[in-house]
Design a protein around this motif. Structure first.
Motif, PDB file in Angstrom:
ATOM      1  N   UNK A 117      43.979 -18.598 -14.024  1.00  0.00           N
ATOM      2  CA  UNK A 117      43.932 -17.296 -13.362  1.00  0.00           C
ATOM      3  C   UNK A 117      43.619 -17.408 -11.873  1.00  0.00           C
ATOM      4  N   UNK A 118      42.767 -18.360 -11.486  1.00  0.00           N
ATOM      5  CA  UNK A 118      42.252 -18.412 -10.119  1.00  0.00           C
ATOM      6  C   UNK A 118      43.366 -18.528  -9.082  1.00  0.00           C
ATOM      7  N   UNK A 119      44.360 -19.372  -9.360  1.00  0.00           N
ATOM      8  CA  UNK A 119      45.453 -19.556  -8.395  1.00  0.00           C
ATOM      9  C   UNK A 119      46.305 -18.296  -8.272  1.00  0.00           C
ATOM     10  N   UNK A 120      46.595 -17.673  -9.400  1.00  0.00           N
ATOM     11  CA  UNK A 120      47.380 -16.443  -9.350  1.00  0.00           C
ATOM     12  C   UNK A 120      46.581 -15.307  -8.723  1.00  0.00           C
ATOM     13  N   UNK A 121      45.263 -15.312  -8.908  1.00  0.00           N
ATOM     14  CA  UNK A 121      44.417 -14.304  -8.265  1.00  0.00           C
ATOM     15  C   UNK A 121      44.545 -14.387  -6.750  1.00  0.00           C
ATOM     16  N   UNK A 122      44.586 -15.614  -6.226  1.00  0.00           N
ATOM     17  CA  UNK A 122      44.741 -15.798  -4.780  1.00  0.00           C
ATOM     18  C   UNK A 122      46.105 -15.294  -4.304  1.00  0.00           C
ATOM     19  N   UNK A 123      47.146 -15.545  -5.104  1.00  0.00           N
ATOM     20  CA  UNK A 123      48.488 -15.069  -4.752  1.00  0.00           C
ATOM     21  C   UNK A 123      48.529 -13.542  -4.716  1.00  0.00           C
ATOM     22  N   UNK A 124      47.969 -12.906  -5.729  1.00  0.00           N
ATOM     23  CA  UNK A 124      47.943 -11.449  -5.756  1.00  0.00           C
ATOM     24  C   UNK A 124      47.123 -10.891  -4.595  1.00  0.00           C
ATOM     25  N   UNK A 125      46.050 -11.586  -4.237  1.00  0.00           N
ATOM     26  CA  UNK A 125      45.197 -11.124  -3.139  1.00  0.00           C
ATOM     27  C   UNK A 125      45.961 -11.109  -1.821  1.00  0.00           C
ATOM     28  N   UNK A 126      46.838 -12.096  -1.608  1.00  0.00           N
ATOM     29  CA  UNK A 126      47.660 -12.079  -0.393  1.00  0.00           C
ATOM     30  C   UNK A 126      48.737 -11.004  -0.468  1.00  0.00           C
ATOM     31  N   UNK A 127      49.399 -10.908  -1.603  1.00  0.00           N
ATOM     32  CA  UNK A 127      50.496  -9.940  -1.714  1.00  0.00           C
ATOM     33  C   UNK A 127      50.012  -8.499  -1.583  1.00  0.00           C
ATOM     34  N   UNK A 128      48.824  -8.196  -2.107  1.00  0.00           N
ATOM     35  CA  UNK A 128      48.354  -6.813  -2.036  1.00  0.00           C
ATOM     36  C   UNK A 128      48.056  -6.407  -0.596  1.00  0.00           C
ATOM     37  N   UNK A 129      47.743  -7.381   0.275  1.00  0.00           N
ATOM     38  CA  UNK A 129      47.595  -7.092   1.695  1.00  0.00           C
ATOM     39  C   UNK A 129      48.936  -6.877   2.377  1.00  0.00           C
ATOM     40  N   UNK A 130      49.939  -7.632   1.953  1.00  0.00           N
ATOM     41  CA  UNK A 130      51.277  -7.486   2.514  1.00  0.00           C
ATOM     42  C   UNK A 130      51.940  -6.189   2.057  1.00  0.00           C
ATOM     43  N   UNK A 131      51.775  -5.868   0.769  1.00  0.00           N
ATOM     44  CA  UNK A 131      52.473  -4.720   0.168  1.00  0.00           C
ATOM     45  C   UNK A 131      51.504  -3.934  -0.717  1.00  0.00           C
ATOM     46  N   UNK A 132      50.667  -3.080  -0.143  1.00  0.00           N
ATOM     47  CA  UNK A 132      49.728  -2.295  -0.951  1.00  0.00           C
ATOM     48  C   UNK A 132      50.423  -1.118  -1.632  1.00  0.00           C
ATOM     49  N   UNK A 133      51.171  -1.409  -2.714  1.00  0.00           N
ATOM     50  CA  UNK A 133      51.998  -0.412  -3.373  1.00  0.00           C
ATOM     51  C   UNK A 133      51.707  -0.350  -4.866  1.00  0.00           C
ATOM     52  N   UNK A 134      51.993   0.828  -5.481  1.00  0.00           N
ATOM     53  CA  UNK A 134      52.033   0.906  -6.939  1.00  0.00           C
ATOM     54  C   UNK A 134      53.210   0.075  -7.422  1.00  0.00           C
ATOM     55  N   UNK A 135      53.178  -0.298  -8.717  1.00  0.00           N
ATOM     56  CA  UNK A 135      54.183  -1.224  -9.254  1.00  0.00           C
ATOM     57  C   UNK A 135      54.215  -2.477  -8.389  1.00  0.00           C
ATOM     58  N   UNK A 136      53.012  -3.020  -8.099  1.00  0.00           N
ATOM     59  CA  UNK A 136      52.874  -4.119  -7.153  1.00  0.00           C
ATOM     60  C   UNK A 136      53.700  -5.335  -7.494  1.00  0.00           C
ATOM     61  N   UNK A 137      53.595  -5.802  -8.757  1.00  0.00           N
ATOM     62  CA  UNK A 137      54.323  -7.014  -9.120  1.00  0.00           C
ATOM     63  C   UNK A 137      55.827  -6.848  -8.904  1.00  0.00           C
ATOM     64  N   UNK A 138      56.338  -5.690  -9.267  1.00  0.00           N
ATOM     65  CA  UNK A 138      57.755  -5.403  -9.068  1.00  0.00           C
ATOM     66  C   UNK A 138      58.124  -5.439  -7.588  1.00  0.00           C
ATOM     67  N   UNK A 139      57.279  -4.830  -6.759  1.00  0.00           N
ATOM     68  CA  UNK A 139      57.522  -4.818  -5.307  1.00  0.00           C
ATOM     69  C   UNK A 139      57.431  -6.224  -4.724  1.00  0.00           C
ATOM     70  N   UNK A 140      56.492  -7.039  -5.224  1.00  0.00           N
ATOM     71  CA  UNK A 140      56.322  -8.402  -4.709  1.00  0.00           C
ATOM     72  C   UNK A 140      57.573  -9.251  -4.991  1.00  0.00           C
ATOM     73  N   UNK A 141      58.076  -9.135  -6.223  1.00  0.00           N
ATOM     74  CA  UNK A 141      59.249  -9.924  -6.599  1.00  0.00           C
ATOM     75  C   UNK A 141      60.479  -9.471  -5.818  1.00  0.00           C
ATOM     76  N   UNK A 142      60.607  -8.151  -5.617  1.00  0.00           N
ATOM     77  CA  UNK A 142      61.753  -7.670  -4.845  1.00  0.00           C
ATOM     78  C   UNK A 142      61.673  -8.154  -3.392  1.00  0.00           C
ATOM     79  N   UNK A 143      60.468  -8.144  -2.825  1.00  0.00           N
ATOM     80  CA  UNK A 143      60.274  -8.613  -1.452  1.00  0.00           C
ATOM     81  C   UNK A 143      60.559 -10.113  -1.347  1.00  0.00           C
ATOM     82  N   UNK A 144      60.120 -10.875  -2.351  1.00  0.00           N
ATOM     83  CA  UNK A 144      60.289 -12.323  -2.303  1.00  0.00           C
ATOM     84  C   UNK A 144      61.701 -12.786  -2.568  1.00  0.00           C
TER      85      UNK A 144
END
Length: 400
Positions: free
Chosen positions: A39-66
């Motif tokens: 979990x720890x490594x993915x927690x760090x990834x989510x922590x960066x992405x939520x700063x880049x894209x603070x949106x609902x449906x975050x995981x979906x938005x992250x994958x679309x952005x990436x």
């Protein structure tokens, strides 16, 4: 942080400690430790992405952005929503088990009816407003953490020799069969840590998410890991493993063994904890549905309907009701262990994709094809999402 702890703890240790002990035996605490490391490594990834894209449906938005793919975003959003729904079904069964244990001395109630009543109650809570729902979750989270602390304190105070026995819950061998059981149980224990990725889905409703969310994510992970390891250790060292594995209210059994209080006390706390977990998962799944409808990922009339927000409550009530119905169907037709394992597999698949999305974003930044993000958000080296993807994939493939 209280939101994250509420869904993590409410969804995890109260429901799954018996199932985890059935698979890993005395090494059940280590299964929680292995899951936390993944979990720890993915927690760090989510922590960066939520700063880049603070949106609902975050995981979906992250994958679309990436990856720049709306289809991949739709698939990930559906997986996240399904994971939240399956998770809620799992917790509903656990909650009904504790509620039945509490009511049985005075009233015999069919477990299916208990599941439906629980879901009706939590759906109403989820519809009344985000501030009210999170306030409800915050109060219940404090209570459920108090229950775990009571077990830890009771275990060490009534049986001081447990401290000297703690090393026995960590394998002292490299034997493949031993570690295979730990890894197998880790996939189940992983379910108990699901929570921080739900936190990113309320980023639009958080003040200063770039600063607040990473702190909350890491505090949630550290506190949950500490509580889980200690509670699991006390459970396997103070209660016969066959009794623990067979119990429908496992922490009630542990509580009765390490304190002078009746098991009904912790059963009542467990009911609160599981109610809390369902509320937060329903909020998360409904926000993912709403986010995909609002962002056009789900097109047409269906998307507009799911994106409907009540003017009175400010919540997506159509999406919330839809989620509750699917939860009820799953809870009434599947067993708790199978649902928990399926939830873990779905979330691990999402973690692989989100980590790879951040790898691609960072690679594109290095190549100059996109503008680098400012230093005002939390950021990690590119090896962090690489390891996050690899470890998640390993647990997904080998943890069964």
């Amino acid at each position: 942080m209280l939101y994250g702890l509420g869904v993590t703890i409410g969804a995890g240790i109260y429901v799954l400690i018996g199932e985890t002990a059935a698979q890993a035996g005395i090494y059940a605490p280590m299964a929680f430790g292995v899951s936390a490391m993944v979990m720890a490594f993915s927690a760090a990834t989510f922590s960066e992405f939520v700063g880049r894209l603070p949106l609902s449906a975050g995981e979906s938005a992250y994958v679309q952005f990436g990856f720049g793919s709306r289809m991949m975003a739709l698939i990930v959003g559906c997986i996240v929503m399904l994971a939240g729904i399956v998770s809620s079904a799992t917790i509903s069964l656990g909650s009904a088990g504790y509620l039945a244990a509490l009511l049985t001395p005075v009233l015999e109630v069919d477990r299916a009816w208990l599941v439906l009543l629980i879901l009706l109650f939590v759906t109403l809570i989820a519809c009344i407003g985000i501030l009210e729902s999170v306030a409800f979750a915050a109060v219940f989270t404090v209570i459920e953490i108090g229950g775990l602390i009571a077990i830890i304190a009771g275990g060490f105070l009534t049986q001081p020799d447990l401290i000297s026995q703690l090393p026995s819950v960590v394998p002292d061998t490299l034997d493949g069969e031993v570690w295979a059981t730990v890894l197998s149980a880790s996939l189940l224990a992983f379910f108990a840590f699901i929570g921080f990725e739900d936190m990113v889905n309320v980023a639009e409703e958080v003040r200063d998410p770039e600063r607040t969310m990473p702190r909350a994510i890491f505090i949630t992970l550290v506190l949950a890991t500490s509580l889980y390891f200690l509670v699991a250790a006390i459970a396997v060292l103070s209660v016969p493993l066959d009794e623990l594995a067979a119990s429908t209210a496992p922490l009630g059994l542990v509580f009765g063994a390490v304190t002078d209080l009746p098991p009904a006390v912790v059963s009542a706390i467990a009911i609160i904890a599981t109610f809390n977990g369902i509320v937060i998962q329903v909020i998360m799944a409904s926000r993912v549905l709403y986010g995909m409808g609002d962002q056009g990922t789900i097109p047409g009339r269906v998307g507009r309907l799911l994106a409907y927000v009540s003017e009175r409550t400010g919540t997506p009530i159509v999406a919330t009701a839809f989620v509750a119905v699917i939860i009820a169907v799953l809870a009434l037709n599947f067993d708790i262990s199978g649902l928990a394992t399926l939830t873990s597999q779905l979330i691990l698949a999402v973690f692989v994709l989100v980590n790879l999305a951040l790898v691609r974003v960072k690679w594109r930044e290095r190549k100059g094809s996109i503008e680098p993000v400012g230093t005002h958000i939390f950021q990690v080296p590119i090896m962090v999402p690489v390891l996050g993807a690899v470890l998640s994939l390993c647990l997904l493939v080998f943890g069964h």
